[in-house]
Write a protein that holds these residues in place. Structure first.
Motif, PDB file in Angstrom:
ATOM      1  N   ARG A 174      28.274  47.173  27.508  1.00 31.01           N
ATOM      2  CA  ARG A 174      28.272  45.926  28.266  1.00 31.01           C
ATOM      3  C   ARG A 174      26.870  45.556  28.750  1.00 31.01           C
ATOM      4  O   ARG A 174      26.718  44.867  29.757  1.00 31.01           O
ATOM      5  N   THR A 175      25.838  46.020  28.037  1.00 23.54           N
ATOM      6  CA  THR A 175      24.447  45.698  28.378  1.00 23.54           C
ATOM      7  C   THR A 175      23.707  45.301  27.105  1.00 23.54           C
ATOM      8  O   THR A 175      24.162  45.545  25.982  1.00 23.54           O
ATOM      9  N   ALA A 176      22.510  44.694  27.298  1.00 24.99           N
ATOM     10  CA  ALA A 176      21.694  44.280  26.153  1.00 24.99           C
ATOM     11  C   ALA A 176      21.120  45.512  25.445  1.00 24.99           C
ATOM     12  O   ALA A 176      20.799  46.523  26.069  1.00 24.99           O
ATOM     13  N   ARG A 177      21.002  45.414  24.111  1.00 25.32           N
ATOM     14  CA  ARG A 177      20.422  46.473  23.300  1.00 25.32           C
ATOM     15  C   ARG A 177      19.576  45.824  22.206  1.00 25.32           C
ATOM     16  O   ARG A 177      19.889  44.751  21.710  1.00 25.32           O
ATOM     17  N   TRP A 178      18.450  46.556  21.875  1.00 27.15           N
ATOM     18  CA  TRP A 178      17.652  46.049  20.767  1.00 27.15           C
ATOM     19  C   TRP A 178      17.014  47.218  20.029  1.00 27.15           C
ATOM     20  O   TRP A 178      16.869  48.316  20.567  1.00 27.15           O
ATOM     21  N   VAL A 179      16.687  46.964  18.764  1.00 23.87           N
ATOM     22  CA  VAL A 179      16.019  47.961  17.936  1.00 23.87           C
ATOM     23  C   VAL A 179      14.812  47.304  17.286  1.00 23.87           C
ATOM     24  O   VAL A 179      14.887  46.172  16.800  1.00 23.87           O
ATOM     25  N   GLY A 180      13.677  48.020  17.364  1.00 25.87           N
ATOM     26  CA  GLY A 180      12.459  47.469  16.755  1.00 25.87           C
ATOM     27  C   GLY A 180      12.492  47.558  15.235  1.00 25.87           C
ATOM     28  O   GLY A 180      11.904  46.712  14.538  1.00 25.87           O
ATOM     29  N   ARG A 181      13.164  48.624  14.702  1.00 24.45           N
ATOM     30  CA  ARG A 181      13.299  48.772  13.247  1.00 24.45           C
ATOM     31  C   ARG A 181      14.722  49.256  12.971  1.00 24.45           C
ATOM     32  O   ARG A 181      15.085  50.369  13.362  1.00 24.45           O
ATOM     33  N   TYR A 182      15.488  48.401  12.302  1.00 22.71           N
ATOM     34  CA  TYR A 182      16.912  48.696  12.095  1.00 22.71           C
ATOM     35  C   TYR A 182      17.129  49.971  11.277  1.00 22.71           C
ATOM     36  O   TYR A 182      18.078  50.716  11.488  1.00 22.71           O
ATOM     37  N   GLY A 183      16.201  50.231  10.373  1.00 19.60           N
ATOM     38  CA  GLY A 183      16.352  51.416   9.551  1.00 19.60           C
ATOM     39  C   GLY A 183      16.323  52.703  10.342  1.00 19.60           C
ATOM     40  O   GLY A 183      16.830  53.730   9.896  1.00 19.60           O
ATOM     41  N   GLY A 201      20.505  42.091  20.924  1.00 16.07           N
ATOM     42  CA  GLY A 201      21.824  41.545  21.199  1.00 16.07           C
ATOM     43  C   GLY A 201      22.167  41.668  22.660  1.00 16.07           C
ATOM     44  O   GLY A 201      21.839  42.674  23.307  1.00 16.07           O
ATOM     45  N   VAL A 202      22.816  40.634  23.209  1.00 10.39           N
ATOM     46  CA  VAL A 202      23.245  40.653  24.607  1.00 10.39           C
ATOM     47  C   VAL A 202      24.744  40.331  24.647  1.00 10.39           C
ATOM     48  O   VAL A 202      25.237  39.522  23.855  1.00 10.39           O
ATOM     49  N   PRO A 203      25.500  40.968  25.539  1.00  8.32           N
ATOM     50  CA  PRO A 203      26.958  40.746  25.576  1.00  8.32           C
ATOM     51  C   PRO A 203      27.306  39.422  26.265  1.00  8.32           C
ATOM     52  O   PRO A 203      26.566  38.957  27.151  1.00  8.32           O
ATOM     53  N   GLY A 216      32.122  38.687  23.229  1.00  9.68           N
ATOM     54  CA  GLY A 216      31.367  38.725  21.986  1.00  9.68           C
ATOM     55  C   GLY A 216      29.923  39.118  22.270  1.00  9.68           C
ATOM     56  O   GLY A 216      29.580  39.592  23.361  1.00  9.68           O
ATOM     57  N   VAL A 217      29.057  38.923  21.273  1.00  4.50           N
ATOM     58  CA  VAL A 217      27.643  39.298  21.396  1.00  4.50           C
ATOM     59  C   VAL A 217      26.797  38.191  20.777  1.00  4.50           C
ATOM     60  O   VAL A 217      27.117  37.678  19.697  1.00  4.50           O
ATOM     61  N   LEU A 218      25.686  37.836  21.488  1.00 11.21           N
ATOM     62  CA  LEU A 218      24.717  36.865  20.975  1.00 11.21           C
ATOM     63  C   LEU A 218      23.497  37.637  20.480  1.00 11.21           C
ATOM     64  O   LEU A 218      22.905  38.422  21.232  1.00 11.21           O
ATOM     65  N   PRO A 261      11.326  41.650  28.627  1.00  7.94           N
ATOM     66  CA  PRO A 261      12.408  41.431  29.591  1.00  7.94           C
ATOM     67  C   PRO A 261      12.707  39.952  29.791  1.00  7.94           C
ATOM     68  O   PRO A 261      13.881  39.573  29.991  1.00  7.94           O
ATOM     69  N   GLU A 262      11.642  39.103  29.727  1.00  6.73           N
ATOM     70  CA  GLU A 262      11.877  37.665  29.888  1.00  6.73           C
ATOM     71  C   GLU A 262      12.758  37.136  28.750  1.00  6.73           C
ATOM     72  O   GLU A 262      13.669  36.334  28.969  1.00  6.73           O
ATOM     73  N   GLN A 263      12.490  37.575  27.537  1.00  8.17           N
ATOM     74  CA  GLN A 263      13.293  37.131  26.402  1.00  8.17           C
ATOM     75  C   GLN A 263      14.740  37.603  26.529  1.00  8.17           C
ATOM     76  O   GLN A 263      15.685  36.866  26.259  1.00  8.17           O
ATOM     77  N   ILE A 264      14.886  38.870  26.951  1.00 12.15           N
ATOM     78  CA  ILE A 264      16.240  39.397  27.138  1.00 12.15           C
ATOM     79  C   ILE A 264      16.975  38.609  28.221  1.00 12.15           C
ATOM     80  O   ILE A 264      18.160  38.294  28.111  1.00 12.15           O
ATOM     81  N   SER A 265      16.249  38.253  29.287  1.00  7.30           N
ATOM     82  CA  SER A 265      16.857  37.496  30.386  1.00  7.30           C
ATOM     83  C   SER A 265      17.300  36.115  29.929  1.00  7.30           C
ATOM     84  O   SER A 265      18.411  35.663  30.245  1.00  7.30           O
ATOM     85  N   VAL A 266      16.425  35.445  29.170  1.00 10.10           N
ATOM     86  CA  VAL A 266      16.779  34.105  28.691  1.00 10.10           C
ATOM     87  C   VAL A 266      17.978  34.180  27.745  1.00 10.10           C
ATOM     88  O   VAL A 266      18.937  33.391  27.838  1.00 10.10           O
ATOM     89  N   LEU A 267      17.951  35.146  26.824  1.00  6.52           N
ATOM     90  CA  LEU A 267      19.058  35.268  25.884  1.00  6.52           C
ATOM     91  C   LEU A 267      20.362  35.623  26.620  1.00  6.52           C
ATOM     92  O   LEU A 267      21.446  35.152  26.262  1.00  6.52           O
ATOM     93  N   SER A 268      20.250  36.418  27.691  1.00  2.00           N
ATOM     94  CA  SER A 268      21.431  36.759  28.480  1.00  2.00           C
ATOM     95  C   SER A 268      22.013  35.522  29.169  1.00  2.00           C
ATOM     96  O   SER A 268      23.240  35.352  29.260  1.00  2.00           O
TER      97      SER A 268
END
Length: 664
Positions: free
Chosen positions: A147-156, A181-183, A192-194, A206-213
């Motif tokens: 139920r929190t935002a998660r991101w990966v710099g390299r999906y592999g 992705g943010v819930p 769902g997830v954006l 953090p600003e980008q995560i906040s805006v996307l949230s």
């Protein structure tokens, strides 16, 4: 010495470096600081301040743009009602703000916990645009679980235990490297997830995560609103259906009340079952036919003639039986391709264990609801009450007429005045009654036969049972049906063969008793020799009826004792002695006339007569013995053909015997 104009240009360069998107370069800044007279250390510190100010200015402008975008999104939430359009705009706005390559929104199925991509921007592969992620797999499931935002710099480099082959193929097809992705949350639930993703390795601030949230929150509101609208529409549809059902129920109840009132009035006015059929047909907008226990029409809203037999198919007959067992209206199953002959429903008319008939309803403009079916059942009950009432009245009238018929035939001379007074209550004048019809009807069907004749002869005569026969005493000048027609109607109504005997007209009521006695004796005689299903007059059989008044056993014993031996000899030897004996009796015991009738030689007839003497005895031609034999032969002819058929049979037998002239 630096002049004032040069200083102003230097200040302008420094300000532009701070506020413009593309600030001044290091050389320009160094020149500006030199014109201001700053030393090398002071110029380095000033350049660092300018760079930091420029970064903060860029950040503030980006933040302003993000806030404006959020305000626009919030305004659209209040103005736009199309959930799909709002989600498309939200994803597009997130795509623009984040400056990424691909932006998409996945919706969670609350039952299967699978996530399906619903809206995408920037994706080119169909596999990605319709991506379905199983529960517990991929980055998206981790976001749902945490139920929190998660991101990966390299999906592999994402942990392999979370990878899903279908997701990996879709990410590879799009060439995505970094994902954020943010819930989308609502209370304790995840909707769902954006996601945003880039095709190069990126770091998300953090600003980008906040805006996307914030945009994900807006998307949550859209999904919640859409779900609420769906529930509201569903509730509205359910309310509309409930209102429709209530309206139908009220309409059924109104129809039932109307029918109930009209049925009561029909019974009180004495309208009978015909009025019941019309009332029910008008209320339910369909044809209604009322039949008796033998499927004969009693009343019909469409005008079908009474006493017409209805051909009930297997489905309808089975439905009537179900209704008779349950006491409820039974729906007849539909038969594809047979819409023209449809019977929609039936209701049995019963009184205790007695089956009185049924109501048969045709198709209508609407299906019969529960209240309508109860209405049909009430109508069937009213029919039963009316039928019982009519039956009771008819039985009372039948008993009264039977007593009156018996008195006319047996006690007219002693009680003529009283009988005449009683007959007037049936609109009959005994002095006008001149003809007696006697009908031999099966015992179980006599009451039905009497009721039928009472209807057919109302005002034209009297009907009753006398000495085991259904008897009608009629005024021949007023009767519209002859004896043959009456017999046929009785046979059709009772489904039994009926013998009818009509006596010669009487000149006064005092003679009717004698006419009845002769008709009854004729009927017994014909019944004794097995004759039925015919209409005859007493004049045709007067000699036999005058001589014989015996039952079947006595008459059969007489025939066997008199000519039975001749018949047995013919059966055993294949001869035609009985035919010769018949011809001999017809020719007044003259061998010559007999030979001429049979077209034989006289010697052949004499040989046959000798053979008959051997069988019956030498005295068979004595007067008394020959008289008895002649009666037996005549009765035997009656039993085999009646009225001329016996003579034809005798002639046919004679011709047949002629073909065997040499066979004594």
């Amino acid at each position: 010495m630096v002049d004032e104009s040069s200083k102003l240009q230097a200040v302008d360069t420094i300000v532009s470096a701070v506020i413009d998107d593309v600030g001044a370069g290091p050389r320009e800044l160094a020149g500006a600081f030199e014109r201001l007279g700053l030393g090398e250390d002071e110029a380095d510190r000033a350049a660092d301040l300018v760079h930091r100010a420029h970064g903060e200015s860029v950040r503030l402008r980006r933040r302003e743009h993000e806030i404006a975008a959020l305000f626009s999104s919030a305004r659209e939430l209040a103005e736009v009602r199309d959930a799909d359009l709002l989600l498309d705009r939200l994803v597009n706005r997130a795509h623009e703000i984040m400056g990424c390559d691909v932006t998409y929104l996945s919706v969670l199925d609350p039952e299967t916990r699978e996530l399906r991509v619903r809206t995408t921007i920037g994706a080119v592969s169909p596999e990605f645009q319709h991506l379905l992620v199983p529960a517990g797999r991929g980055l998206v499931s981790e976001i749902v679980e945490s139920r929190t935002a998660r991101w990966v710099g390299r999906y592999g480099s994402y942990p392999p235990q979370r990878h899903e082959p279908t997701v990996d193929r879709a990410v590879e097809a799009e060439g995505l490297v970094s994902l954020l992705g943010v819930p989308m949350l609502t209370g304790d639930d995840v909707l769902g997830v954006l996601f945003v993703a880039t095709r190069r390795e990126s770091v998300f601030t953090p600003e980008q995560i906040s805006v996307l949230s914030a945009l994900a929150d807006h998307a949550s509101v859209v999904l919640q609103t859409a779900d609420m609208l769906r529930h509201l529409r569903r509730s509205e549809d359910e309310a509309r259906r409930a209102l429709g059902r209530l309206t139908e129920h009220l309409a059924e109840r109104d129809r039932a009340n109307t029918v109930h009132q009209e049925l009561v009035q029909a019974v009180l006015r004495g309208g009978g079952v015909g009025q019941i059929a019309k009332t029910l047909a008008a209320a339910l907008s369909r044809t209604v036919t009322i039949v008796d226990a033998d499927a004969r029409v009693v009343a019909d809203s469409a005008g079908t003639a009474a006493n017409t037999t209805v051909a009930l198919d297997r489905e309808t007959a089975a439905a009537i039986e179900r209704s008779r067992s349950s006491g409820l209206c039974a729906i007849v199953p539909g038969r594809p391709g047979r819409a023209g002959d449809a019977v929609a429903a039936v209701a049995a008319v019963t009184a205790g264990a007695e089956a009185l008939g049924a109501l048969i309803l045709g198709p209508g403009d609407f299906e019969l609801g529960p209240v309508d079916r109860r209405t049909v059942e009430r109508a069937a009950q009213v029919c039963a009450l009316v039928e019982l009432q009519l039956k009771a009245v008819a039985d009372t009238e039948r008993r009264l007429q039977s007593g009156l018929v018996a008195d006319i035939l047996e006690a007219w001379r002693e009680r003529g005045d009283d009988i005449a007074r009683r007959a007037r209550s049936f609109d009959v004048v005994p002095a006008d009654l001149d003809t007696v019809h006697v009908f031999a009807v099966d015992g179980g069907a006599r009451a039905a036969a009497e009721r039928l004749l009472m209807r057919l002869l109302r005002g034209q005569g009297l009907v009753g049972e006398c000495r085991g026969y259904v008897t009608a005493i009629v005024d021949s000048t007023r009767t519209t049906m002859d004896a043959g027609t009456l017999r046929e109607r009785i046979a059709q109504h009772t489904a039994h063969p009926v013998l009818g005997v009509t006596a010669a007209p009487a000149s006064s009521p005092a003679e009717l008793g004698g006419r009845f006695t002769l008709a009854a004796r004729t009927a017994r005689l014909l019944e004794a020799i097995g004759v039925t299903g015919r209409s005859v007059s007493t004049d045709e059989y007067l000699p036999y009826a005058s001589v014989f008044d015996a039952d079947a056993a006595t008459l059969t014993a007489f025939l066997d004792a008199t000519i039975g031996a001749v018949r047995a000899y013919d059966d055993e030897k294949g001869t035609e002695l009985l035919a010769t004996l018949r011809a001999f009796v017809r020719c007044n015991a003259s061998p010559t006339k007999t030979a001429r009738l049979l077209r034989f030689h006289t010697n052949t007839v004499l040989q046959r007569l000798e053979r008959i003497a051997t069988i019956l005895g030498a005295d068979w031609r004595d007067d008394e013995r020959l008289f008895r034999i002649s009666l037996a032969v005549r009765l035997d002819e009656l039993a085999h053909g009646l009225a001329g058929a016996g003579a034809g049979a005798g002639a046919g037998a004679a011709v047949s015997a002629g073909g065997r002239a040499n066979h004594p």
